[in-house]
Motif scaffolding. Structure first.
Motif, PDB file in Angstrom:
ATOM      1  N   SER A 160     -17.928 -46.983   9.071  1.00 43.83           N
ATOM      2  CA  SER A 160     -18.260 -45.769   9.822  1.00 43.83           C
ATOM      3  C   SER A 160     -19.530 -45.108   9.308  1.00 43.83           C
ATOM      4  N   PHE A 161     -19.705 -45.049   7.973  1.00 46.46           N
ATOM      5  CA  PHE A 161     -20.910 -44.426   7.448  1.00 46.46           C
ATOM      6  C   PHE A 161     -22.130 -45.316   7.629  1.00 46.46           C
ATOM      7  N   GLY A 162     -21.919 -46.612   7.661  1.00 51.68           N
ATOM      8  CA  GLY A 162     -23.040 -47.495   7.982  1.00 51.68           C
ATOM      9  C   GLY A 162     -23.552 -47.229   9.379  1.00 51.68           C
ATOM     10  N   LEU A 163     -22.611 -47.035  10.336  1.00 50.78           N
ATOM     11  CA  LEU A 163     -23.017 -46.706  11.704  1.00 50.78           C
ATOM     12  C   LEU A 163     -23.735 -45.358  11.774  1.00 50.78           C
ATOM     13  N   SER A 164     -23.177 -44.351  11.073  1.00 49.16           N
ATOM     14  CA  SER A 164     -23.798 -43.025  11.146  1.00 49.16           C
ATOM     15  C   SER A 164     -25.184 -43.030  10.513  1.00 49.16           C
ATOM     16  N   ALA A 165     -25.361 -43.747   9.388  1.00 47.90           N
ATOM     17  CA  ALA A 165     -26.664 -43.778   8.733  1.00 47.90           C
ATOM     18  C   ALA A 165     -27.691 -44.485   9.611  1.00 47.90           C
ATOM     19  N   LEU A 166     -27.309 -45.633  10.186  1.00 52.70           N
ATOM     20  CA  LEU A 166     -28.250 -46.362  11.040  1.00 52.70           C
ATOM     21  C   LEU A 166     -28.573 -45.564  12.299  1.00 52.70           C
ATOM     22  N   TYR A 167     -27.552 -44.972  12.923  1.00 58.30           N
ATOM     23  CA  TYR A 167     -27.798 -44.194  14.129  1.00 58.30           C
ATOM     24  C   TYR A 167     -28.654 -42.971  13.821  1.00 58.30           C
ATOM     25  N   GLY A 168     -28.316 -42.271  12.736  1.00 51.44           N
ATOM     26  CA  GLY A 168     -29.071 -41.075  12.392  1.00 51.44           C
ATOM     27  C   GLY A 168     -30.511 -41.371  12.061  1.00 51.44           C
ATOM     28  N   THR A 169     -30.775 -42.543  11.456  1.00 50.11           N
ATOM     29  CA  THR A 169     -32.152 -42.924  11.139  1.00 50.11           C
ATOM     30  C   THR A 169     -32.991 -43.055  12.405  1.00 50.11           C
ATOM     31  N   VAL A 170     -32.376 -43.560  13.474  1.00 49.37           N
ATOM     32  CA  VAL A 170     -33.112 -43.802  14.721  1.00 49.37           C
ATOM     33  C   VAL A 170     -33.134 -42.562  15.614  1.00 49.37           C
ATOM     34  N   TYR A 171     -31.968 -41.909  15.774  1.00 46.08           N
ATOM     35  CA  TYR A 171     -31.851 -40.853  16.781  1.00 46.08           C
ATOM     36  C   TYR A 171     -31.676 -39.451  16.188  1.00 46.08           C
ATOM     37  N   GLY A 172     -31.484 -39.356  14.886  1.00 42.89           N
ATOM     38  CA  GLY A 172     -31.309 -38.048  14.281  1.00 42.89           C
ATOM     39  C   GLY A 172     -29.884 -37.542  14.396  1.00 42.89           C
ATOM     40  N   VAL A 173     -29.692 -36.256  14.047  1.00 39.16           N
ATOM     41  CA  VAL A 173     -28.355 -35.662  14.038  1.00 39.16           C
ATOM     42  C   VAL A 173     -28.037 -35.167  15.452  1.00 39.16           C
ATOM     43  N   THR A 174     -27.372 -35.979  16.206  1.00 36.93           N
ATOM     44  CA  THR A 174     -26.980 -35.678  17.581  1.00 36.93           C
ATOM     45  C   THR A 174     -25.449 -35.607  17.648  1.00 36.93           C
ATOM     46  N   PRO A 175     -24.890 -35.245  18.802  1.00 38.35           N
ATOM     47  CA  PRO A 175     -23.424 -35.237  18.922  1.00 38.35           C
ATOM     48  C   PRO A 175     -22.775 -36.577  18.569  1.00 38.35           C
ATOM     49  N   LEU A 176     -23.436 -37.707  18.867  1.00 34.10           N
ATOM     50  CA  LEU A 176     -22.860 -39.004  18.511  1.00 34.10           C
ATOM     51  C   LEU A 176     -22.842 -39.192  16.990  1.00 34.10           C
ATOM     52  N   PHE A 177     -23.869 -38.684  16.328  1.00 35.25           N
ATOM     53  CA  PHE A 177     -23.861 -38.725  14.860  1.00 35.25           C
ATOM     54  C   PHE A 177     -22.655 -37.938  14.324  1.00 35.25           C
ATOM     55  N   PHE A 178     -22.423 -36.767  14.905  1.00 32.30           N
ATOM     56  CA  PHE A 178     -21.248 -35.986  14.515  1.00 32.30           C
ATOM     57  C   PHE A 178     -19.960 -36.772  14.781  1.00 32.30           C
ATOM     58  N   ALA A 179     -19.918 -37.557  15.859  1.00 33.67           N
ATOM     59  CA  ALA A 179     -18.737 -38.354  16.172  1.00 33.67           C
ATOM     60  C   ALA A 179     -18.486 -39.406  15.099  1.00 33.67           C
ATOM     61  N   PHE A 180     -19.569 -40.025  14.587  1.00 32.35           N
ATOM     62  CA  PHE A 180     -19.402 -41.006  13.504  1.00 32.35           C
ATOM     63  C   PHE A 180     -18.896 -40.334  12.233  1.00 32.35           C
ATOM     64  N   VAL A 181     -19.412 -39.142  11.922  1.00 37.54           N
ATOM     65  CA  VAL A 181     -18.922 -38.406  10.759  1.00 37.54           C
ATOM     66  C   VAL A 181     -17.461 -38.011  10.969  1.00 37.54           C
ATOM     67  N   ALA A 182     -17.125 -37.589  12.172  1.00 38.18           N
ATOM     68  CA  ALA A 182     -15.732 -37.245  12.478  1.00 38.18           C
ATOM     69  C   ALA A 182     -14.823 -38.471  12.330  1.00 38.18           C
ATOM     70  N   LEU A 183     -15.317 -39.659  12.697  1.00 36.76           N
ATOM     71  CA  LEU A 183     -14.544 -40.886  12.500  1.00 36.76           C
ATOM     72  C   LEU A 183     -14.267 -41.112  11.020  1.00 36.76           C
ATOM     73  N   SER A 184     -15.280 -40.875  10.206  1.00 31.47           N
ATOM     74  CA  SER A 184     -15.075 -41.004   8.761  1.00 31.47           C
ATOM     75  C   SER A 184     -14.058 -39.997   8.252  1.00 31.47           C
ATOM     76  N   ARG A 185     -14.148 -38.768   8.754  1.00 32.47           N
ATOM     77  CA  ARG A 185     -13.158 -37.755   8.345  1.00 32.47           C
ATOM     78  C   ARG A 185     -11.776 -38.130   8.837  1.00 32.47           C
ATOM     79  N   PHE A 186     -11.693 -38.773   9.994  1.00 29.72           N
ATOM     80  CA  PHE A 186     -10.408 -39.281  10.478  1.00 29.72           C
ATOM     81  C   PHE A 186      -9.841 -40.326   9.513  1.00 29.72           C
TER      82      PHE A 186
END
Length: 874
Positions: free
Chosen positions: A322-348
């Motif tokens: 999950s954090f691999g996805l959030s780091a790669l996504y955030g590198t390309v698109y920044g902190v967007t709602p989908l980035f928050f969704a990946f962080v929420a998945l990690s918190r889940f």
């Protein structure tokens, strides 16, 4: 530990929940406590977090983490201080009382004083509740339940926590329409009060299990890392404790780290305290529902299939994903709602997977540690590395912010590095866990030996000592004088001659010794045998071989041949290949050659690996294990097939017991015969495992697996589940697991299907089993039972066994035939009179003359008392 062997009560819903008779009350109590404490923590966390975030800026969270970690660490030191001076029950009660007074005092203070720092102090208690839960709840259950129960029940008991979390979290949005977050904290305190009362009852109910002598103070004066690692023992133990330190710190570090990112992003999306509290309640309610599903349906299947390995490594691997996805996504698109969704998945993952799988599996890691040491270690870990993990997260976040790493994407990459280290440590602890299980089993083996061997017992000499008064160390007289002594009519003179000839070292001394090896006096022969072993002359070996055939001198001859060593091996191999040699002597020769050792012995053993006689093969396998042999590529298929045959036989014995258990009590001769067969079979299975997989721990497991001790049994099964390969684990583990006999047979049916037979049909099946697989006494016992079960005419079976070469089987069959079919017995008796089988004729004569049943060999060979506490399959 909770014992269930003497509790017969059983209810249908036990099977549904995986409970054993006698466990229901304990599970209900701990489940109720888990339910109440889960409600306490869920409501308290939601409200205190919401109140904190609405009174403090998000960038003050790291400071709160440092303060929370420091608070928990100081609390842990206080508990360790108390444990050095008080018992477990007193510390348990004091900790709950402190939680009640402190939380209740803060809430009472809040009704008079309005300050945001009150919410800061309440926020710190989120970590305090985790500490209290770890010391009070997990440590108490660890004392009440053994290893196998803990693997099976910890997750089930934790369902109470999950159910209350689901209800509490999902109720928060509704309750907030009626009450303020401040008022809901009072509801949380009421649940805490009920939890404390229930734990007081549990302490009284399990007073004996919880009353263990406290650990001496000198053993606990260590620094924080050392405290987590426990007293310095063996290097393996210290390494294991260090890994426990890491694997208790890293999940807390990860939880706080992920929670920081999740909380900051949640606050940005939901700026108002009511909407934030509602979102948190809904999110964690969904997490709790998933956790309920995992605990209720997946956990036991995962643990039973993959042991605790999956529980330890699953969480860091999922977080890496999950954090691999959030780091790669955030590198390309920044902190967007989908980035928050990946962080929420990690918190889940941190909420659902950690609580449903990782936490119960982590608690199992403590079970191989001795009880008094285990309790102290658990409190140290709760107050040490877990507290340090909270504070360390705050320090790291403050440090990263100070050096400019403050964006969520940058924090994701930092945590990926931590996750990699976490995953590596999770894999490493599995080897340490196996080592600690081995140590626990070693302690059990040592205790067993102390119980079975008298303290003053000494090993008996291999050969009888010379009779008293016979000089054995005098200077050797001339050979002519020794010849005269050897011809003396006095036994003492001939013994002295034999002893002196063995020590003379003269080349022709063997000539004078040869007549003494056939001396009519047994004491003289014994002395001559010892002398022959000392001289090592090949000319003396043939008479030694002849004496080896007799039972009286076997120990002495064996000792003499062992003294000679490798030079005698070729001659023993020629003796082994003589066609007239009895089967028993062949097996004895295999054992002797194996004991002599050397490369010729190893070649001989490997050459006879597939010997046609089972008894000889068994000795060959034992010899190869003694030589630490591991099966080669060409040997593996044959040994694997042998293993499957032995496992099939063990399953068949279980099915046999299942068919007979309603008709025969455990103390009956027939059930004792089954026990004897199983005790004979189990070591053979573990011998084959040693050869196939080269693990010397199988020897100890083989020795202890039949001991009916719940805790030892749990260690053995857990060790087996970690060292057995998958292809045999699923076949073997059900046969030794603490499950009903019918369940063992059912679980083995996929590879070893069995039929349900009537008592009489199973007797016929047992009697007709291949002689190479069953000993003679159990077969004879089954034949005798045909006196009771003969609805179908057993004459054909009895006649076939009446002419057996085994005396105990033939005698029993003749006796039963004489009782059930006298006419057919008379015909058989007449035919035996005209045959050359003298033994069969004599047995039939004795039966015809009215031999009493009590004088039968089957009755006289029965064990004096059956080892009923050592049933392999019960």
């Amino acid at each position: 530990m909770l014992s269930i062997s003497h509790l017969p009560r059983h209810r249908p819903w036990y099977d549904l929940l995986g409970l054993k008779p006698g466990e229901g009350h304990a599970v209900s109590l701990f489940g109720a406590y888990s339910l109440l404490m889960g409600a306490t923590v869920a409501v308290f966390y939601t409200c205190s977090t919401s109140l904190f975030l609405n009174n403090f800026a998000p960038d003050q969270l790291p400071l709160a983490f440092v303060a929370g970690g420091t608070f928990t660490y100081v609390l842990g030191l206080s508990v360790q201080w108390a444990q050095r001076r008080l018992g477990f029950r007193q510390v348990n009660a004091g900790l709950l009382l402190f939680a009640l007074l402190s939380v209740g005092g803060l809430l009472l203070l809040g009704s008079f004083v309005q300050t945001k720092w009150l919410y800061f102090l309440l926020f710190l208690w989120n970590r305090g509740f985790v500490f209290v839960h770890g010391v009070v709840f997990w440590a108490t259950m660890g004392r009440v339940f053994n290893l196998q129960q803990s693997k099976r029940l910890f997750s089930l008991i934790g369902l109470g926590d999950v159910v209350s979390s689901v209800i509490s979290y999902l109720s928060v949005p509704l309750l907030l329409k009626l009450f303020s977050p401040d008022q809901l904290l009072t509801v949380s305190f009421a649940f805490l009060l009920l939890s404390a009362g229930l734990m007081g009852y549990i302490r009284r109910r399990y007073r004996a299990e919880l009353s263990v002598a406290r650990t001496p103070a000198v053993a606990v004066r260590q620094s924080a890392p050392e405290a987590a690692a426990g007293p310095p023992r063996k290097s393996a133990g210290r390494a294991y404790y260090s890994l426990l330190f890491l694997l208790s710190l890293l999940p807390v570090f990860g939880l706080i780290y992920v929670d920081f990112m999740f909380t900051v992003l949640s606050k940005q999306v939901y700026p108002h305290k009511e909407s934030l509290a509602s979102f948190l309640g809904l999110f964690f309610g969904i997490c709790a529902i998933i956790e309920l599903f995992v605990k209720g349906f997946l956990y036991n299947k995962l643990i039973s299939t993959y042991s605790i390995r999956i529980g330890i490594v699953l969480l860091p691997l999922l977080l890496l994903f999950s954090f691999g996805l959030s780091a790669l996504y955030g590198t390309v698109y920044g902190v967007t709602p989908l980035f928050f969704a990946f962080v929420a998945l990690s918190r889940f993952f941190m909420s659902a997977i950690r609580r449903s799988v990782s936490d119960p599996a982590f608690q199992v890691l403590f079970q191989p540690i001795p009880l008094a040491e285990r309790t102290l270690l658990q409190s140290r870990i709760e107050g040490g590395p877990k507290a340090l993990g909270t504070a360390l997260t705050g320090v790291v976040l403050l440090g990263l912010h100070a050096i400019g790493f403050s964006s969520m994407v940058e924090l994701s990459y930092v945590f990926l590095a931590v996750l990699t280290f976490w995953a590596v440590s999770s894999f490493r602890i599995q080897g340490g866990y196996r080592s600690m299980l081995g140590e626990a089993i070693g302690r059990s083996a040592a205790l067993l030996h102390r119980q079975t061997v008298r303290p003053d017992a000494t090993s008996a000499p291999l050969t009888p000592p010379p009779p008293p008064g016979v000089p054995v160390d005098a200077a050797s007289p001339p050979l002519a004088q020794l010849d005269l002594l050897a011809l003396s009519p006095a036994v003492e003179d001939r013994i002295q001659a034999a002893t002196a000839l063995g020590k003379s070292g003269r080349f022709h001394a063997y000539r004078s010794l040869l007549p003494l090896l056939s001396d009519p006096a047994p004491a003289v022969r014994e002395a001559a045998i010892r002398a022959a072993g000392t001289l090592r002359k090949p000319e003396l070996w043939p008479p030694l071989f002849e004496l080896l055939r007799t039972g009286r001198h076997q120990p002495a001859v064996r000792a003499a041949l062992l003294t000679i060593g490798e030079p005698v091996v070729p001659a023993l191999l020629r003796l082994f290949n003589q066609p007239e040699l009895a089967l028993e002597r062949q097996a004895d020769l295999v054992d002797l050659v194996s004991a002599i050792g050397g490369e010729p012995a190893r070649r001989f053993l490997r050459a006879n690996l597939n010997h046609p006689q089972q008894r000889v093969r068994d000795q060959v396998l034992l010899g190869l294990v003694r030589h630490h042999h591991r099966a080669t590529t060409t040997e593996r298929p044959y040994l694997t097939q042998q293993l499957k045959q032995e496992v099939e036989l063990l399953v068949w014995l279980a099915a046999t017991r299942l068919d007979w258990q309603q008709a025969y009590p455990p103390q009956s001769p027939l059930m004792r015969a089954l026990t004897q067969e199983k005790e004979r079979l189990v070591p053979k299975i573990f011998t084959l495992l040693s050869l196939l997989y080269g693990n010397n721990q199988f020897d100890v497991i083989s020795e202890l697996i039949t001991q009916k001790n719940a805790e030892t049994q749990g260690f053995l099964l857990e060790l087996l589940s970690t060292i057995l390969p998958t292809e045999v684990k699923n076949d073997l583990l059900p046969l030794f697991a603490e499950v009903p006999l019918a369940e063992k047979v059912r679980k083995s049916a996929a590879n070893y299907p069995q039929q349900r037979l009537s008592v009489e049909a199973r007797l016929h099946d047992f009697i007709n089993r291949d002689y190479a697989h069953l000993a003679s006494w159990p077969k004879a016992v089954a034949i005798r039972e045909l006196l009771t079960w003969h609805q179908h005419d057993p004459t054909a079976i009895l006649v076939a066994n009446a002419v057996s070469a085994d005396e105990v089987i033939a005698e029993t069959a003749l006796y039963v035939l004489h009782r059930l079919n006298p006419a057919r017995f008379a015909e058989l008796h007449q035919s035996l009179r005209g045959s050359s089988a003298a033994s069969g004729r004599q047995l039939a004569d004795h039966i015809a003359a009215g031999l009493p049943e009590a004088d039968l060999l089957v009755a006289r060979l029965a064990p004096a008392s059956a080892p009923l506490a050592a049933l392999v399959v019960t």
